[in-house]
Design an enzyme around this catalytic site. Structure first.
Site, short mmCIF file in Angstrom:
data_model
loop_
_atom_site.label_atom_id
_atom_site.label_comp_id
_atom_site.label_asym_id
_atom_site.label_seq_id
_atom_site.Cartn_x
_atom_site.Cartn_y
_atom_site.Cartn_z
N CYS A 112 0.84 -1.20 0.00
CA CYS A 112 0.00 0.00 0.00
C CYS A 112 0.88 1.25 0.00
O CYS A 112 1.77 1.38 0.85
CB CYS A 112 -0.89 0.01 1.23
SG CYS A 112 -1.81 1.54 1.42
N CYS A 120 -0.95 6.82 6.23
CA CYS A 120 -2.09 6.26 6.95
C CYS A 120 -1.60 5.43 8.14
O CYS A 120 -0.62 4.69 8.04
CB CYS A 120 -2.87 5.39 5.96
SG CYS A 120 -4.08 4.33 6.73
N TYR A 320 -20.11 -10.35 27.51
CA TYR A 320 -19.77 -9.45 26.40
C TYR A 320 -20.22 -10.16 25.11
O TYR A 320 -19.44 -10.35 24.18
CB TYR A 320 -18.28 -9.13 26.36
CG TYR A 320 -17.70 -8.66 27.68
CD1 TYR A 320 -17.72 -7.32 28.03
CD2 TYR A 320 -17.16 -9.57 28.58
CE1 TYR A 320 -17.19 -6.90 29.24
CE2 TYR A 320 -16.63 -9.16 29.79
CZ TYR A 320 -16.64 -7.82 30.12
OH TYR A 320 -16.11 -7.42 31.31
N GLU A 344 -24.80 -8.47 27.67
CA GLU A 344 -24.33 -7.50 26.67
C GLU A 344 -24.89 -6.14 27.06
O GLU A 344 -26.05 -6.03 27.47
CB GLU A 344 -24.82 -7.94 25.28
CG GLU A 344 -24.74 -6.89 24.20
CD GLU A 344 -23.33 -6.43 23.86
OE1 GLU A 344 -22.40 -7.26 23.82
OE2 GLU A 344 -23.16 -5.21 23.67
N ASP A 389 -15.52 -12.32 26.32
CA ASP A 389 -15.00 -11.71 25.08
C ASP A 389 -15.08 -10.19 25.20
O ASP A 389 -15.84 -9.54 24.48
CB ASP A 389 -15.83 -12.23 23.89
CG ASP A 389 -15.28 -11.75 22.55
OD1 ASP A 389 -14.18 -11.16 22.52
OD2 ASP A 389 -15.96 -11.97 21.53
N CYS A 416 -8.74 -9.30 22.46
CA CYS A 416 -8.18 -8.57 21.32
C CYS A 416 -7.04 -7.65 21.74
O CYS A 416 -6.48 -6.95 20.90
CB CYS A 416 -9.27 -7.80 20.58
SG CYS A 416 -10.18 -6.66 21.63
C1 LIG Z 1 -15.32 -7.97 21.37
S1 LIG Z 1 -17.05 -7.75 21.29
C2 LIG Z 1 -17.58 -9.42 21.37
C3 LIG Z 1 -18.97 -9.68 20.87
C4 LIG Z 1 -19.34 -11.16 20.66
N1 LIG Z 1 -18.82 -12.01 21.70
C5 LIG Z 1 -18.90 -11.64 19.31
O1 LIG Z 1 -17.94 -12.41 19.23
O2 LIG Z 1 -19.50 -11.25 18.29
C6 LIG Z 1 -17.38 -7.07 22.85
C7 LIG Z 1 -18.85 -6.83 23.12
O3 LIG Z 1 -18.96 -6.41 24.48
C8 LIG Z 1 -19.90 -5.35 24.56
N2 LIG Z 1 -19.50 -4.62 25.78
C9 LIG Z 1 -18.54 -3.68 25.92
N3 LIG Z 1 -18.40 -3.35 27.22
C10 LIG Z 1 -19.28 -4.10 27.91
C11 LIG Z 1 -19.62 -4.23 29.29
N4 LIG Z 1 -18.97 -3.51 30.20
N5 LIG Z 1 -20.56 -5.11 29.64
C12 LIG Z 1 -21.22 -5.83 28.70
N6 LIG Z 1 -20.95 -5.77 27.39
C13 LIG Z 1 -20.00 -4.91 26.99
C14 LIG Z 1 -19.79 -4.62 23.26
O4 LIG Z 1 -20.98 -3.92 22.96
C15 LIG Z 1 -19.53 -5.78 22.29
O5 LIG Z 1 -20.74 -6.30 21.78
#
Ligand SMILES: C[S@@+](CC[C@H](N)C(=O)[O-])C[C@H]1O[C@@H](n2cnc3c(N)ncnc32)[C@H](O)[C@@H]1O
Length: 461
Positions: A112, A120, A320, A344, A389, A416
């Site tokens: 790129c 970027c 999450y 969530e 997650d 992540c």
């Molecule tokens: C990395 S994503 C994982 C989503 C799902 N496990 C997936 O694999 O598609 C993190 C998720 O946690 C939610 N989230 C962030 N902070 C949170 C909290 N304090 N309590 C509950 N959910 C939360 C976000 O909205 C998001 O949907």
């Protein structure tokens, strides 16, 4: 070799890095010239020649100039480079490698044109071969587990952690792209560690269906960000933020997309796209959370199921949970009647989970922050299995302590951010739990990011 302008600075020989490889032991700011003190000898925009040491978090490598730590971007371990100082901090500086004097065998020309110093900031590792990118990320994970997780080298060796590539190669994978728009209305991406927009005419890591959209190279309403999505179900949408509604109903559908692929129209409300994962069809909000690599959802589901080995009738928490990806996969194994609780906090995620899991009678979706749901006992143990997650900040000590108190048989942690994960490894360790397995996945090729799936087990009873 071009001359390098800028204030004069004596050329320093930093402690030698491991010449010719990215598999050097990951360095930290603490290695190198012991005993030297910070002094303000470097200046912003100054150019210095240095030898690059090991990889560091954040897409940088570590180097030393007169004993001072310099985090160098666009470099590789073992290289001799001319680096331009971009930031001065107390105790360290940041710099970009602007001229390569001795190149690593792991160096390639970035595909790129925007992946260069001052360009970027989206990709950190375009100058690194795909194989060496995996070694780079593995080294970063090891370093974080040592420094923040408190694991010994022997414990980390025992995990045999490596970062694995996903199918599809390092370009054309990103199924969700959020462009920033500059004051002149041009779409682009942000500079590294900056709010400055770099207008671009292409993004090579974007999915081909996104690259085919006429988003770049035309004017947008000032300061509106533009998000584009190409889903595994074939939907292709363009939305402007923050309202999640398209103002470009004329955006064409990529020729490779199925005939019913959707382009969102102005005023049609939050746009949902179809995805396929874990053997199911999903509809998820285009602006809500879904993995950005098309192979990521299935890869993570396979890893979680393999590590947890769910048994029929076991209960589970999907914390999450987003749209409920892991809950659906667990339900397949524990049976549709077994109790599974999704937690969530985002309203659109909760709505998506309730919609997508409506056929699973044993699943309950709790709309709450995980911390609050556990502290206020809206979700209580005992529970057999937990999937965790969290976003980049990690679960944190309070959540980990609640989980341990709920006495599950096993916890699968999808992470992540290796630093946040390593801090939580430390908290699990304080409670006597151990990280029994760890897998790394390159869900974000060309960038510094890496995804981990860890299995935590309680002390033997
Ligand atoms: C990395 S994503 C994982 C989503 C799902 N496990 C997936 O694999 O598609 C993190 C998720 O946690 C939610 N989230 C962030 N902070 C949170 C909290 N304090 N309590 C509950 N959910 C939360 C976000 O909205 C998001 O949907």
């Amino acid at each position: 070799m071009t001359a390098h302008p800028g204030p004069a600075h004596p050329v320093t020989t930093a402690p030698a890095g491991s010449a010719g490889g990215t598999t050097a032991p990951a360095g930290s700011a603490g290695s190198g010239d012991a005993g030297s003190e910070w002094r303000s000898g470097l200046e912003e925009a100054e150019r210095v020649e240095l030898t690059v040491d090991a990889v560091a978090p954040g897409g940088h490598c570590v180097a030393r100039v007169d004993g001072q730590v310099v985090f160098v971007r666009h470099a590789l371990p073992g290289e001799r480079v001319v680096a331009e100082v971009t930031e001065l901090h107390r105790g360290f500086a940041r710099a970009d490698a602007v001229e390569i004097r001795t190149a690593s065998p792991d160096r390639v020309t970035p595909p790129c044109p925007y992946a260069r110093p001052g360009g970027c900031g989206g990709c950190d590792l375009q100058h690194v071969t795909p194989a060496a990118q995996l070694d780079w990320k593995t080294a970063v994970v090891r370093e974080q587990l040592t420094r923040l997780g408190g694991l010994t080298d022997a414990e980390i060796d025992g995990l045999r952690v490596t970062v694995r590539a996903l199918p599809g190669g390092p370009l054309g994978w990103r199924s969700r792209v959020r462009y920033a728009v500059d004051a002149a209305g041009r779409a682009g991406l942000l500079k590294h560690r900056s709010h400055e927009v770099v207008p671009i005419d292409r993004c090579l890591i974007a999915h081909p269906a996104i690259q085919a959209l006429p988003v770049l190279g035309q004017r947008w309403p000032t300061a509106e960000a533009v998000a584009t999505v190409a889903s595994t179900g074939g939907d292709v949408v363009v939305t402007t933020l923050p309202d999640g509604v398209s103002t470009r109903p004329d955006a064409p559908v990529h020729p490779a997309a199925p005939p019913d692929a959707r382009v969102s129209a102005a005023g049609d409300g939050p746009v949902a796209v179809r995805e396929t994962a874990a053997g199911r069809d999903w509809t998820v909000p285009a602006g809500g959370f879904w993995q950005v690599h098309p192979a990521a959802a299935d890869t993570l589901v396979d890893a979680v199921l393999d590590l947890l080995a769910p048994q029929p009738g076991e209960s589970a928490w999907d914390l999450y949970g987003g749209a409920g990806l892991f809950a659906a996969a667990l339900a397949d194994r524990v049976g549709p009647q077994a109790r599974i609780t999704v937690v969530e906090s985002a309203a659109e995620g909760v709505a998506a989970a309730r919609r997508n899991l409506a056929d699973l009678s044993g699943v309950e979706v709790v709309a709450a922050r995980v911390e609050t749901a556990l502290a206020r006992r809206r979700v209580t143990g005992p529970v057999d299995l937990v999937v965790l997650d969290p976003p980049r900040t990690g679960a944190g000590a309070a959540v980990v302590r609640h989980l341990v108190a709920a006495t599950p048989r096993a916890v699968a942690y999808v992470a992540c951010d290796p630093a946040a994960f390593a801090r939580d490894v430390h908290t699990f360790g304080q409670a006597g739990w151990r990280l029994a397995a760890l897998r790394g996945y390159d869900l974000f090729p060309m960038t510094r990011h890496v995804e981990l799936v860890g299995l935590f087990l309680p002390p033997a009873r």
